[in-house]
Structures are given as structure tokens and as C-alpha cells.
Design a protein around this motif. Structure first.
Motif, PDB file in Angstrom:
ATOM      1  N   ILE A 163      11.846   2.431  -1.276  1.00  0.00           N
ATOM      2  CA  ILE A 163      11.616   1.642  -0.263  1.00  0.00           C
ATOM      3  C   ILE A 163      10.063   1.267  -0.108  1.00  0.00           C
ATOM      4  CG2 ILE A 163      11.669   1.049   2.325  1.00  0.00           C
ATOM      5  CD1 ILE A 163      14.030   3.137   2.320  1.00  0.00           C
ATOM      6  N   ILE A 164       9.655  -0.112  -0.236  1.00  0.00           N
ATOM      7  CA  ILE A 164       8.428  -0.414  -0.287  1.00  0.00           C
ATOM      8  C   ILE A 164       8.322  -1.589   0.904  1.00  0.00           C
ATOM      9  CG2 ILE A 164       6.572  -1.604  -1.542  1.00  0.00           C
ATOM     10  CD1 ILE A 164       8.484  -0.708  -4.032  1.00  0.00           C
ATOM     11  N   PRO A 165       7.311  -1.365   1.882  1.00  0.00           N
ATOM     12  CA  PRO A 165       7.347  -2.524   3.035  1.00  0.00           C
ATOM     13  C   PRO A 165       6.505  -3.647   2.368  1.00  0.00           C
ATOM     14  CG  PRO A 165       5.533  -0.912   3.064  1.00  0.00           C
ATOM     15  CD  PRO A 165       6.388  -0.215   1.835  1.00  0.00           C
ATOM     16  N   GLN A 166       7.001  -4.528   3.150  1.00  0.00           N
ATOM     17  CA  GLN A 166       6.393  -6.164   2.900  1.00  0.00           C
ATOM     18  C   GLN A 166       5.137  -6.183   3.856  1.00  0.00           C
ATOM     19  OE1 GLN A 166       7.123  -8.240   0.746  1.00  0.00           O
ATOM     20  NE2 GLN A 166       9.352  -8.602   0.669  1.00  0.00           N
ATOM     21  N   THR A 167       3.990  -6.666   3.415  1.00  0.00           N
ATOM     22  CA  THR A 167       2.898  -6.961   4.252  1.00  0.00           C
ATOM     23  C   THR A 167       3.226  -8.079   5.383  1.00  0.00           C
ATOM     24  OG1 THR A 167       1.466  -6.396   2.794  1.00  0.00           O
ATOM     25  CG2 THR A 167       0.623  -8.083   4.321  1.00  0.00           C
ATOM     26  N   LYS A 168       3.050  -7.844   6.679  1.00  0.00           N
ATOM     27  CA  LYS A 168       3.444  -8.533   7.710  1.00  0.00           C
ATOM     28  C   LYS A 168       2.488  -9.472   8.425  1.00  0.00           C
ATOM     29  CE  LYS A 168       7.156  -8.888   8.678  1.00  0.00           C
ATOM     30  NZ  LYS A 168       8.635  -9.582   8.212  1.00  0.00           N
ATOM     31  N   ARG A 169       1.184  -9.091   8.019  1.00  0.00           N
ATOM     32  CA  ARG A 169      -0.036  -9.868   8.362  1.00  0.00           C
ATOM     33  C   ARG A 169       0.223 -11.210   8.567  1.00  0.00           C
ATOM     34  NH1 ARG A 169      -4.706 -11.364   5.573  1.00  0.00           N
ATOM     35  NH2 ARG A 169      -3.862 -10.003   3.866  1.00  0.00           N
ATOM     36  N   GLU A 170      -0.285 -11.798   9.810  1.00  0.00           N
ATOM     37  CA  GLU A 170       0.001 -13.286  10.145  1.00  0.00           C
ATOM     38  C   GLU A 170      -1.598 -13.909   9.625  1.00  0.00           C
ATOM     39  OE1 GLU A 170       0.664 -16.802  10.694  1.00  0.00           O
ATOM     40  OE2 GLU A 170       2.555 -15.336  11.312  1.00  0.00           O
ATOM     41  N   GLY A 195      13.804  -7.799   0.065  1.00  0.00           N
ATOM     42  CA  GLY A 195      14.398  -7.982   1.641  1.00  0.00           C
ATOM     43  C   GLY A 195      13.115  -8.650   2.512  1.00  0.00           C
ATOM     44  N   GLU A 196      13.274  -9.183   3.886  1.00  0.00           N
ATOM     45  CA  GLU A 196      12.537  -9.611   4.660  1.00  0.00           C
ATOM     46  C   GLU A 196      11.242  -8.430   4.861  1.00  0.00           C
ATOM     47  OE1 GLU A 196      12.205 -11.753   8.991  1.00  0.00           O
ATOM     48  OE2 GLU A 196      14.056 -11.206   8.211  1.00  0.00           O
ATOM     49  N   ASN A 197      11.798  -7.497   5.297  1.00  0.00           N
ATOM     50  CA  ASN A 197      10.979  -6.524   5.496  1.00  0.00           C
ATOM     51  C   ASN A 197      10.702  -5.458   4.521  1.00  0.00           C
ATOM     52  OD1 ASN A 197      10.736  -7.498   8.319  1.00  0.00           O
ATOM     53  ND2 ASN A 197      12.569  -6.575   8.563  1.00  0.00           N
ATOM     54  N   HIS A 198      11.287  -5.284   3.571  1.00  0.00           N
ATOM     55  CA  HIS A 198      11.211  -4.239   2.763  1.00  0.00           C
ATOM     56  C   HIS A 198      11.628  -4.790   1.173  1.00  0.00           C
ATOM     57  CE1 HIS A 198      11.600  -2.278   6.643  1.00  0.00           C
ATOM     58  NE2 HIS A 198      10.462  -1.292   6.102  1.00  0.00           N
ATOM     59  N   ILE A 199      10.987  -4.301   0.258  1.00  0.00           N
ATOM     60  CA  ILE A 199      11.531  -4.510  -1.258  1.00  0.00           C
ATOM     61  C   ILE A 199      12.225  -2.898  -1.400  1.00  0.00           C
ATOM     62  CG2 ILE A 199      11.237  -4.760  -3.688  1.00  0.00           C
ATOM     63  CD1 ILE A 199       8.707  -6.395  -2.665  1.00  0.00           C
ATOM     64  N   THR A 200      13.457  -3.021  -2.060  1.00  0.00           N
ATOM     65  CA  THR A 200      14.103  -1.639  -2.437  1.00  0.00           C
ATOM     66  C   THR A 200      14.432  -1.765  -4.022  1.00  0.00           C
ATOM     67  OG1 THR A 200      16.451  -2.509  -1.723  1.00  0.00           O
ATOM     68  CG2 THR A 200      15.018  -1.343  -0.088  1.00  0.00           C
ATOM     69  N   ILE A 201      14.071  -0.770  -4.567  1.00  0.00           N
ATOM     70  CA  ILE A 201      14.390  -0.729  -5.930  1.00  0.00           C
ATOM     71  C   ILE A 201      15.398   0.730  -6.427  1.00  0.00           C
ATOM     72  CG2 ILE A 201      13.196  -0.391  -8.341  1.00  0.00           C
ATOM     73  CD1 ILE A 201      10.663  -1.951  -7.139  1.00  0.00           C
ATOM     74  N   ARG A 202      16.281   0.323  -6.875  1.00  0.00           N
ATOM     75  CA  ARG A 202      17.362   1.529  -7.100  1.00  0.00           C
ATOM     76  C   ARG A 202      16.892   1.957  -8.538  1.00  0.00           C
ATOM     77  NH1 ARG A 202      22.066   0.880  -9.605  1.00  0.00           N
ATOM     78  NH2 ARG A 202      21.864  -1.436  -9.392  1.00  0.00           N
ATOM     79  N   GLN A 203      17.015   3.518  -8.794  1.00  0.00           N
ATOM     80  CA  GLN A 203      16.814   3.932 -10.128  1.00  0.00           C
ATOM     81  C   GLN A 203      18.361   4.161 -10.685  1.00  0.00           C
ATOM     82  OE1 GLN A 203      17.935   6.891 -11.633  1.00  0.00           O
ATOM     83  NE2 GLN A 203      16.989   6.085 -13.646  1.00  0.00           N
ATOM     84  N   THR A 215       1.944  -4.179  -5.710  1.00  0.00           N
ATOM     85  CA  THR A 215       1.748  -5.005  -4.475  1.00  0.00           C
ATOM     86  C   THR A 215       0.537  -4.496  -3.820  1.00  0.00           C
ATOM     87  OG1 THR A 215       2.743  -3.436  -2.776  1.00  0.00           O
ATOM     88  CG2 THR A 215       4.169  -5.038  -4.127  1.00  0.00           C
ATOM     89  N   GLY A 216      -0.338  -5.260  -2.955  1.00  0.00           N
ATOM     90  CA  GLY A 216      -1.381  -4.769  -2.145  1.00  0.00           C
ATOM     91  C   GLY A 216      -0.865  -4.491  -1.061  1.00  0.00           C
ATOM     92  N   ASN A 217      -0.264  -2.993  -0.879  1.00  0.00           N
ATOM     93  CA  ASN A 217       0.529  -2.493   0.018  1.00  0.00           C
ATOM     94  C   ASN A 217      -0.025  -2.242   1.252  1.00  0.00           C
ATOM     95  OD1 ASN A 217       2.035  -0.771   1.626  1.00  0.00           O
ATOM     96  ND2 ASN A 217       3.133   0.246  -0.165  1.00  0.00           N
ATOM     97  N   GLU A 218      -0.514  -3.246   2.115  1.00  0.00           N
ATOM     98  CA  GLU A 218      -1.211  -2.992   3.140  1.00  0.00           C
ATOM     99  C   GLU A 218      -0.782  -2.115   4.381  1.00  0.00           C
ATOM    100  OE1 GLU A 218      -2.572  -6.671   5.027  1.00  0.00           O
ATOM    101  OE2 GLU A 218      -3.214  -7.638   3.143  1.00  0.00           O
ATOM    102  N   PRO A 219       0.585  -2.001   4.510  1.00  0.00           N
ATOM    103  CA  PRO A 219       1.160  -0.933   5.425  1.00  0.00           C
ATOM    104  C   PRO A 219       0.756   0.433   4.940  1.00  0.00           C
ATOM    105  CG  PRO A 219       2.790  -2.732   5.193  1.00  0.00           C
ATOM    106  CD  PRO A 219       1.734  -2.799   4.067  1.00  0.00           C
TER     107      PRO A 219
END
Length: 299
Positions: A163-170, A195-203, A215-219
Motif C-alpha cells: 500500500i503506497i499513499p498518494q500525495t494529497k497536497r493542494e 486508487g484515489e488515495n492509495h496505489i496498491t501492488i499485489r505480489q 514516487t516522491g512519497n510525501e506522506p
């Protein structure tokens, strides 16, 4: 202060090793190669890290033979690398014994200076009540400046989902995030959900090709859910810093064998004797699925 038990053991999987236990976690570190953390689990629980017991994933060739080595083995577990990636420089065989010293709340691990890169690697491990803090250090032991970044790589066991969070900075009319893809990555790979809030990657053990994104994982966090356990890592993303690979402070790679959660420090120009450091925190919790894990993060 959390109580740490430190024991030297002969592990049937990893050989001569260091075992660290507190009330919550167990960690096993081989002493005859590395630096590698090959086992991490809740006390009495299953190892969340991948172990390539058969030596399936390896790099070999003439470059290694010139250095008197049979090659580089993935092995699995956690390792400290140096970005940007380059063959054979970053694949320096970590097949020599490491040094270690206790600190009261953990240990400091130091590997020999790499013959190819003239870089010395060190990981300081500190146990707290609910997490483990790893401070990675790379030191330029050569005669010339080098531009590098510390690169923390966690190789996760088969069958889970990242689970990888999406950056939500306005940012108004300007973009607020970028996703970096490697040449072999397909945008329509069915292991990936954008996803809108997260990218998921299944092994998937049945995968026929690799996939990698950055990503530039700001969260500043990512997680891997597998067998009812969530392995969560956190790091500091510095918005004003320059990162490798198109400004990536986080990368995720997967193939049929495993999945990697990777965090990176900023690029630094290290003169002779200078050191760059990068901190990453680990936490394990029970999590039945993505929804329950994300709900726990909101509490």
C-alpha cells in the motif's frame, strides 16, 4: 526504555547470527555476510521478510570473477544499498563478516569497505516500545567526491500486497505528484490498482514479468499486508531535496519471487571521509485486510 535481549546463535537458515528480542519483536542478523536483516517478526510470529534459500536470484559474470567472487546473491531480507543503481558497482558482493556492537537499546552494524565503490556501510538499530528505528549511514572512503544517496531495501515474503499513499497536497493549477516507471513496467499490469488515495501492488508468484514504480512519497510511509500482518515503514520526505531516479524518495519493485519496499535519502555530494544518513522506522501490527489497516491508521 524497552528491554532488549541480544544473543549470538547458530541459525539453521542464516548460520552464525545475532538475535535481538524485546517484548514485541524478534530480529535475526547474519554475522558472516551483510549487512542484512534476514528475519523480522512479532514475537513467536512468522518472518515477514523474503529468504531466497535456494539462491535463485543472483548476479554473476566476469566483473565478479575479476574481484575474486562468484557473484552477488539477493538472499532477501533488508539491505543497505547506494543509489543511483549501476551494474556492477551497486552489486558489490556483501559476503564478508560484519562487525557489531551493542548500544543498550539495540546494536550498530558495520560492514567492510566495499572494494569496488570504496563505500563503508553502517546501520544503527534502536528498539522502542512499538517500533524499530534504523539509521543507515554510507561513508565515502575513496579519494574523490561521489554523488550518492542511501537506499534502504526491504525484500518482502511472497503473497502480500503493498500500500503506497498518494500525495494529497493542494497545488491549485500545478501538479502535485509524479509516478516514475521503469522500462519493463506496464501501466495495465493487473497487480496494480491506481486508487484515489492509495496505489496498491499485489505480489504474485505467477507473474511473468517484473514491475517497478517510484514516487516522491510525501506522506512518508508505505506498508505490506501479508498473512494477517501489516509491515509498515516510515521515512522523512524532504520536499526541497534532490532525490535519485526522477525525484523518488520511495520505490516498489515486484517479480514472481518477492516484493520490495524501498526508501531513499536525498542525493549528496560526499567528499572523502564524509557520511550521508537516512532513517527508516519499522512497525508490525495485526491487520486482516487493507480496510482494517487503513482504519487503524486513522485512529
Amino acid at each position: 526504555m524497552t528491554l532488549i535481549m541480544t544473543n549470538r546463535v547458530e541459525d539453521p537458515r542464516f548460520g552464525r547470527s545475532l538475535r535481538l528480542d524485546n517484548e514485541r519483536y524478534t530480529m535475526i542478523i547474519p554475522l558472516d555476510y551483510g549487512i542484512r536483516i534476514m528475519h523480522f517478526s512479532l514475537r513467536g510470529g512468522e518472518n515477514v521478510l523474503f529468504h531466497d534459500a535456494e539462491g535463485v536470484v543472483a548476479q554473476q559474470g566476469e566483473a565478479f570473477r575479476k574481484m575474486g567472487s562468484d557473484g552477488w546473491l539477493l538472499r532477501g531480507g533488508h539491505r543497505l544499498w547506494v543509489s543511483p543503481e549501476a551494474y556492477p558497482r551497486t552489486y558489490s558482493p556483501d559476503d564478508q563478516p560484519i562487525d557489531w556492537s551493542p548500544t543498550g537499546q539495540g546494536v550498530v552494524l558495520t560492514s567492510p569497505v566495499e572494494q569496488w565503490s570504496l563505500i563503508k556501510k553502517q546501520i544503527e538499530i534502536v528498539f522502542t516500545e512499538d517500533q524499530v528505528v534504523l539509521t543507515h549511514r554510507i561513508t565515502n572512503e575513496g579519494a574523490y567526491p561521489i554523488q550518492v544517496a542511501p537506499w534502504s531495501i526491504n525484500v518482502m515474503a511472497q503473497g502480500g500486497t503493498a500500500i503506497i499513499p498518494q500525495t494529497k497536497r493542494e497545488t491549485g493549477l500545478l501538479p502535485n505528484r509524479a509516478v516514475v516507471l521503469w522500462p519493463y513496467s506496464r501501466m495495465n499490469d493487473d497487480r496494480v490498482v491506481w486508487g484515489e488515495n492509495h496505489i496498491t501492488i499485489r505480489q504474485s508468484p505467477d507473474a511473468d514479468r517484473a514491475f517497478k514504480l517510484g514516487t516522491g512519497n510525501e506522506p512518508g510511509w508505505a506498508a505490506y499486508l501479508n498473512n494477517g500482518t501489516a509491515f509498515e515503514i516510515s521515512h522523512e520526505h524532504q520536499s526541497d531535496a534532490e532525490y535519485p531516479d526522477g525525484s523518488c524518495s520511495f520505490e516498489c519493485y515486484t517479480n514472481e519471487h518477492m516484493l520490495e519496499l524501498e526508501t531513499l535519502g536525498p542525493l549528496s555530494m560526499l567528499g572523502p571521509g564524509q557520511t550521508a544518513s537516512h532513517r527508516e522506522c519499522w512497525r508490525l501490527t495485526a491487520a486482516l485486510d487493507k480496510e482494517s489497516f487503513l482504519a487503524s491508521k486513522q485512529q
